[in-house]
Motif scaffolding. Sequence first.
Motif, PDB file in Angstrom:
ATOM      1  N   GLU A 145       0.902  -1.059  -0.168  1.00 19.01           N
ATOM      2  CA  GLU A 145       0.115  -0.146   0.168  1.00 19.01           C
ATOM      3  C   GLU A 145       0.828   0.986   0.025  1.00 19.01           C
ATOM      4  O   GLU A 145       0.584   2.061  -0.762  1.00 19.01           O
ATOM      5  CB  GLU A 145      -0.952   0.020   1.123  1.00 19.01           C
ATOM      6  CG  GLU A 145      -1.873   1.286   1.386  1.00 19.01           C
ATOM      7  CD  GLU A 145      -2.883   1.029   2.564  1.00 19.01           C
ATOM      8  OE1 GLU A 145      -3.447   1.929   2.678  1.00 19.01           O
ATOM      9  OE2 GLU A 145      -3.068  -0.273   2.881  1.00 19.01           O
ATOM     10  N   ILE A 146       1.781   1.457   0.561  1.00 22.54           N
ATOM     11  CA  ILE A 146       2.654   2.464   0.786  1.00 22.54           C
ATOM     12  C   ILE A 146       3.592   2.514  -0.318  1.00 22.54           C
ATOM     13  O   ILE A 146       3.892   3.823  -0.904  1.00 22.54           O
ATOM     14  CB  ILE A 146       3.466   2.497   2.276  1.00 22.54           C
ATOM     15  CG1 ILE A 146       4.255   3.926   2.212  1.00 22.54           C
ATOM     16  CG2 ILE A 146       4.752   1.339   2.201  1.00 22.54           C
ATOM     17  CD1 ILE A 146       3.445   4.944   2.539  1.00 22.54           C
ATOM     18  N   GLU A 147       4.043   1.456  -0.872  1.00 22.53           N
ATOM     19  CA  GLU A 147       4.845   1.554  -2.201  1.00 22.53           C
ATOM     20  C   GLU A 147       3.929   1.972  -3.421  1.00 22.53           C
ATOM     21  O   GLU A 147       4.284   2.869  -4.207  1.00 22.53           O
ATOM     22  CB  GLU A 147       5.216   0.173  -2.514  1.00 22.53           C
ATOM     23  CG  GLU A 147       6.463  -0.162  -1.555  1.00 22.53           C
ATOM     24  CD  GLU A 147       6.958  -1.745  -1.943  1.00 22.53           C
ATOM     25  OE1 GLU A 147       6.448  -2.145  -3.090  1.00 22.53           O
ATOM     26  OE2 GLU A 147       7.938  -2.188  -1.244  1.00 22.53           O
ATOM     27  N   ASN A 148       2.581   1.573  -3.454  1.00 26.07           N
ATOM     28  CA  ASN A 148       1.619   2.021  -4.422  1.00 26.07           C
ATOM     29  C   ASN A 148       1.307   3.532  -4.235  1.00 26.07           C
ATOM     30  O   ASN A 148       1.253   4.331  -5.382  1.00 26.07           O
ATOM     31  CB  ASN A 148       0.435   1.235  -4.668  1.00 26.07           C
ATOM     32  CG  ASN A 148       0.664  -0.078  -4.721  1.00 26.07           C
ATOM     33  OD1 ASN A 148       1.241  -0.417  -5.570  1.00 26.07           O
ATOM     34  ND2 ASN A 148      -0.332  -0.981  -4.492  1.00 26.07           N
ATOM     35  N   PHE A 149       1.274   3.773  -2.880  1.00 24.21           N
ATOM     36  CA  PHE A 149       1.099   5.275  -2.790  1.00 24.21           C
ATOM     37  C   PHE A 149       2.336   6.244  -3.289  1.00 24.21           C
ATOM     38  O   PHE A 149       2.123   7.396  -4.076  1.00 24.21           O
ATOM     39  CB  PHE A 149       1.021   5.599  -1.291  1.00 24.21           C
ATOM     40  CG  PHE A 149       1.049   7.163  -0.640  1.00 24.21           C
ATOM     41  CD1 PHE A 149      -0.393   7.671  -0.646  1.00 24.21           C
ATOM     42  CD2 PHE A 149       2.205   7.702  -0.419  1.00 24.21           C
ATOM     43  CE1 PHE A 149      -0.351   9.027  -0.465  1.00 24.21           C
ATOM     44  CE2 PHE A 149       1.787   9.162   0.121  1.00 24.21           C
ATOM     45  CZ  PHE A 149       0.591   9.690   0.095  1.00 24.21           C
ATOM     46  N   ILE A 150       3.570   5.758  -3.074  1.00 21.09           N
ATOM     47  CA  ILE A 150       4.662   6.552  -3.424  1.00 21.09           C
ATOM     48  C   ILE A 150       4.832   6.458  -5.006  1.00 21.09           C
ATOM     49  O   ILE A 150       5.088   7.412  -5.684  1.00 21.09           O
ATOM     50  CB  ILE A 150       6.052   5.765  -2.864  1.00 21.09           C
ATOM     51  CG1 ILE A 150       6.009   5.966  -1.441  1.00 21.09           C
ATOM     52  CG2 ILE A 150       7.368   6.521  -3.619  1.00 21.09           C
ATOM     53  CD1 ILE A 150       7.266   5.115  -0.681  1.00 21.09           C
ATOM     54  N   LEU A 154      11.765   0.088  -3.849  1.00 21.58           N
ATOM     55  CA  LEU A 154      11.414   0.712  -5.326  1.00 21.58           C
ATOM     56  C   LEU A 154      12.614   0.834  -5.903  1.00 21.58           C
ATOM     57  O   LEU A 154      12.791   0.908  -7.242  1.00 21.58           O
ATOM     58  CB  LEU A 154      10.518   2.011  -5.091  1.00 21.58           C
ATOM     59  CG  LEU A 154       9.067   1.653  -4.537  1.00 21.58           C
ATOM     60  CD1 LEU A 154       8.415   3.104  -4.224  1.00 21.58           C
ATOM     61  CD2 LEU A 154       8.356   0.866  -5.574  1.00 21.58           C
ATOM     62  N   VAL A 155      13.819   1.157  -5.466  1.00 20.33           N
ATOM     63  CA  VAL A 155      14.847   1.309  -5.867  1.00 20.33           C
ATOM     64  C   VAL A 155      15.420  -0.051  -6.431  1.00 20.33           C
ATOM     65  O   VAL A 155      16.069  -0.075  -7.557  1.00 20.33           O
ATOM     66  CB  VAL A 155      16.105   1.944  -4.663  1.00 20.33           C
ATOM     67  CG1 VAL A 155      17.426   1.931  -5.448  1.00 20.33           C
ATOM     68  CG2 VAL A 155      15.568   3.434  -4.525  1.00 20.33           C
ATOM     69  N   ARG A 156      15.379  -1.003  -5.503  1.00 22.18           N
ATOM     70  CA  ARG A 156      15.817  -2.318  -5.988  1.00 22.18           C
ATOM     71  C   ARG A 156      14.931  -2.684  -7.217  1.00 22.18           C
ATOM     72  O   ARG A 156      15.633  -3.409  -8.066  1.00 22.18           O
ATOM     73  CB  ARG A 156      15.568  -3.257  -4.807  1.00 22.18           C
ATOM     74  CG  ARG A 156      16.701  -3.335  -3.773  1.00 22.18           C
ATOM     75  CD  ARG A 156      16.600  -4.442  -2.893  1.00 22.18           C
ATOM     76  NE  ARG A 156      15.558  -4.339  -2.152  1.00 22.18           N
ATOM     77  CZ  ARG A 156      15.444  -3.850  -0.774  1.00 22.18           C
ATOM     78  NH1 ARG A 156      16.673  -3.403  -0.370  1.00 22.18           N
ATOM     79  NH2 ARG A 156      14.482  -4.050  -0.035  1.00 22.18           N
ATOM     80  N   ASP A 157      14.110  -2.395  -7.390  1.00 20.54           N
ATOM     81  CA  ASP A 157      12.973  -2.931  -8.233  1.00 20.54           C
ATOM     82  C   ASP A 157      13.259  -1.995  -9.756  1.00 20.54           C
ATOM     83  O   ASP A 157      12.471  -2.358 -10.648  1.00 20.54           O
ATOM     84  CB  ASP A 157      11.504  -2.597  -8.040  1.00 20.54           C
ATOM     85  CG  ASP A 157      10.988  -3.835  -6.929  1.00 20.54           C
ATOM     86  OD1 ASP A 157      11.806  -4.644  -6.567  1.00 20.54           O
ATOM     87  OD2 ASP A 157       9.856  -3.535  -6.318  1.00 20.54           O
ATOM     88  N   GLY A 158      13.760  -0.803  -9.631  1.00 24.47           N
ATOM     89  CA  GLY A 158      14.121   0.047 -10.688  1.00 24.47           C
ATOM     90  C   GLY A 158      13.262   1.015 -11.031  1.00 24.47           C
ATOM     91  O   GLY A 158      13.454   1.551 -12.087  1.00 24.47           O
ATOM     92  N   PHE A 159      12.389   1.293 -10.097  1.00 22.21           N
ATOM     93  CA  PHE A 159      11.396   2.221 -10.221  1.00 22.21           C
ATOM     94  C   PHE A 159      11.936   3.830  -9.748  1.00 22.21           C
ATOM     95  O   PHE A 159      11.410   4.637 -10.592  1.00 22.21           O
ATOM     96  CB  PHE A 159      10.134   1.842  -9.488  1.00 22.21           C
ATOM     97  CG  PHE A 159       9.017   2.944  -9.516  1.00 22.21           C
ATOM     98  CD1 PHE A 159       8.245   2.825 -10.784  1.00 22.21           C
ATOM     99  CD2 PHE A 159       8.897   3.877  -8.677  1.00 22.21           C
ATOM    100  CE1 PHE A 159       7.158   3.954 -10.938  1.00 22.21           C
ATOM    101  CE2 PHE A 159       7.908   4.920  -8.813  1.00 22.21           C
ATOM    102  CZ  PHE A 159       6.941   4.866  -9.967  1.00 22.21           C
ATOM    103  N   LEU A 160      12.806   3.845  -9.048  1.00 24.49           N
ATOM    104  CA  LEU A 160      13.197   5.029  -8.428  1.00 24.49           C
ATOM    105  C   LEU A 160      14.825   4.968  -8.380  1.00 24.49           C
ATOM    106  O   LEU A 160      15.443   3.928  -8.499  1.00 24.49           O
ATOM    107  CB  LEU A 160      12.866   5.282  -6.933  1.00 24.49           C
ATOM    108  CG  LEU A 160      11.271   5.580  -6.596  1.00 24.49           C
ATOM    109  CD1 LEU A 160      11.266   5.772  -5.206  1.00 24.49           C
ATOM    110  CD2 LEU A 160      10.720   6.694  -7.613  1.00 24.49           C
ATOM    111  N   LYS A 161      15.446   6.030  -8.581  1.00 24.84           N
ATOM    112  CA  LYS A 161      16.980   6.114  -8.289  1.00 24.84           C
ATOM    113  C   LYS A 161      17.103   7.314  -7.271  1.00 24.84           C
ATOM    114  O   LYS A 161      16.763   7.952  -6.845  1.00 24.84           O
ATOM    115  CB  LYS A 161      17.305   6.934  -9.552  1.00 24.84           C
ATOM    116  CG  LYS A 161      18.944   6.821  -9.573  1.00 24.84           C
ATOM    117  CD  LYS A 161      19.113   7.206 -10.951  1.00 24.84           C
ATOM    118  CE  LYS A 161      20.631   7.437 -11.152  1.00 24.84           C
ATOM    119  NZ  LYS A 161      21.190   7.876 -12.359  1.00 24.84           N
ATOM    120  N   LYS A 162      18.110   6.715  -6.349  1.00 22.32           N
ATOM    121  CA  LYS A 162      18.381   7.558  -5.328  1.00 22.32           C
ATOM    122  C   LYS A 162      19.650   8.726  -5.556  1.00 22.32           C
ATOM    123  O   LYS A 162      20.603   8.051  -6.026  1.00 22.32           O
ATOM    124  CB  LYS A 162      18.689   6.813  -3.943  1.00 22.32           C
ATOM    125  CG  LYS A 162      18.968   7.625  -2.763  1.00 22.32           C
ATOM    126  CD  LYS A 162      19.532   6.524  -1.597  1.00 22.32           C
ATOM    127  CE  LYS A 162      19.543   7.434  -0.111  1.00 22.32           C
ATOM    128  NZ  LYS A 162      19.812   6.700   1.007  1.00 22.32           N
TER     129      LYS A 162
END
Length: 609
Positions: free
Chosen positions: A427-432, A468-476
Motif C-alpha cells: 500500500e505504501i509502495e503504491n502510494f509512492i 522501489l530502488v531495488r525494483d528499478g522504479f526509483l533512483k536515489k
Amino acid sequence: MANIIIGTAGHIDHGKTALIHALNGFEGDSTNEEKQRGITIDLSFSNLTLGQRNIAFIDVPGHEKLIKNMIAGAFGFDYVMLVISAKEGIMPQTIEHIQILELLDIKNLIVVITKKDLVDSEFLHNQEESILSYLKSYNFDIKFVKKVSIYDENSINELKNALFSINSNHKEAENFFRFYIDRAFSVKGIGTVVTGTVLGKKVELEEKVYLPHLQKETKIKNIQVHNQNVIEADISNRAALNLANIEKDSLKRGDIISKKGFLRGFNFIDISFTCLKDKKLNHNQIYTLFIGAKKIEVKVLLFDSLTSLESGFATIKADENIYSIFGEKLILRNQSETIAGGIILNPIIDPMNKNQKTKLLSNLVKRDFKSAFKVLLDAHKKGLGVISSTQRFALSHEEALEFARNLDDVFIDEKELVIYPNSTKNEIENFIKNIYEKNQYALLSASSIALRASWASLGFIQEALNDLVRDGFLKKEENLYKSANIKEDIKKDLENIFLNRLKIEDLNPTAPYNIYDEMDIDRKLGDDILKSLTAKKQVIRLQHNLFIHFESLNKVVKTMKEIIKEDGYIEIFNFKQRVDLSRKYLVAYLDYLDNFGDIKKIENKRVFA
C-alpha cells in the motif's frame, strides 16, 4: 526491608480489628462512628516489624453493607489472614469474603481461629476440622492454622512468630509504576497526600508521576512508608505520597497514579468472567464494578448471549474512562451481592468486528500473545504500536518486540516501535508510485513522504523506498529519490519551474510548503531552491512564508506609488479598491513600501516624504 501485605477477612465481630490490636497495638476503629458502632467501617492500615522484616496489615470491614471497602483493600493483599470465631465458625460474610478472594485469585491463606477462650478444647478441635473441610472446596494455599485468644499472650506470640516465618513478598517488577488512591487528604504546610499500595514498579522521591484522569503530571515531594520518611517505596509497600501542585478535591478513591505515556483510558473494556455458584450475569444490565480501589457503575454487554451467562466474555461500558492493564482482576456486584469475578483481557479498545474481537479475546485468555498480535495486525493494517503492549499485554517493549520478531510476514520498525503487516508495504509502495507516475519531476525524501502518509513510520517508508530502488522504479540521489526514467539532473529544471510558477501567481503567491507539496518536492530541497532564487534577486522574501517574483513586486510598488500620487496617501482601504487582494498581501506590500526613502508612514497611511 522485606515487605508483606497481609489483609484480614472474615465475618463482623469475629475479632479482626482486636487481633490486629493484640499483634501491634494499633487501634483500627479510629473514627467516632466506628467506636460507637463497634465495627470497622473503612480500611485500616498498620504494620508489625521485626528486624528487616515488615508486615503491613490491611484490616477490612466484615459487615455486609461495607463489602465494597473490603474489596478495595483485597486488591493489595499478598496474603490473607482469614479470621473466624471459634464460637460461631464460618458465617455469611466469611463465605462472601472467601468467594471474593477466590475471584481475585488471591491464594495465600492464613487461618486464624479467634476467641478460643470461649469454647472447650473438643469444640475448638471440631471447629478447626469443619473450617478446613469447607476451605477444601476452594483453591487456597493454606500456610498455617493458628488458634488464638487476645487474652492469651502466648497464642498471640505464636501467631507473630508464624507470621514472620512466611516468605517475604517477591513480586516481580512490572513495566511501570501504578498506585490506586484509597485516601486523599490535605496536611497544613505540606499539601496533598495520597495513600495506597505500590504496584508494578517502585517509585522514588522527586520522581515525576502522572494522573491520567486529570491529564496532569506532578512530582513526589515526600514518601512515607509506615510513618517513616523514605527515599523510595517498593512493590507492595503501603505508602503515603505527597504530591506537588495537586488539589486534594481533584482526587478521589480509585483514581490511579502512574507514569506518563503508559496508560490510556477507555470507557469500554473487554473481560472474561466467571460467576459464583448459582449466579449469572445478565446482558445489558447495570452492575457495580470494583477494580483496584475504584468503584464505578457499568453496563455489562455479553458476547454470546442476549440473556444471561455463568461465564464467558463481556464488554464493560462505563460513563468515564477506565485506566487498566491486561490481567487486572475485577469484581462485579449487583446491589448487595457479589455476582462475578473477571479478568481484564482488552484494556484498549480497537476498531474491529465481532469475529476479530472474539478471536482476540480467545487468544488473550490463553495468554497466546503471538496469535493475539496476528488478530490485532489484521485490524491495524496501518501499524500496531508496540509501546501499547505495556498496557495491552502487560509486556515490556522488549518482550513485545520478541513476540513480533517471531511473527511471519511483518515489518518491525524497532526504532519507532511499530509493527506492520507486509501486505501494507504494498500500500505504501503504491502510494509512492502514484506520486511519481503523476509527476515525473517529483523529488522526495522519506521524511517528506511521511508528511503525506502520517500513519506510516519513517523506517517503514524507507523500507518501501529501498524496495522501489531495488525494483528499478526509483533512483536515489543523496537522500532524495527521483524517477528512474529521468536521467538528467532535474534540480535546475525545478528551479525554473518554481520561478515560473511564482511569476504566474503574480501578487497572490502560494505559501512555500504548499508549493513544495504540489510540486512533489522535498521541503529541504524546496528551501534550497528558494534560497538560490532569493540570492539571485529573482525572488524577494517579504515575510516568513511570503515570497514574490521580483517583476511582480516591482509592479505592485509602482501601483502603490501611483495611488499616493492620485489620493495623496495609501492605506488598506484605498489600496484594496484598486487591487483585489486579501488583507495578508495588502499589509505585506504596504510594509515593504516602508523600505523606500521617498515614503514615510503617518499612523496607518503612507505618503511621499
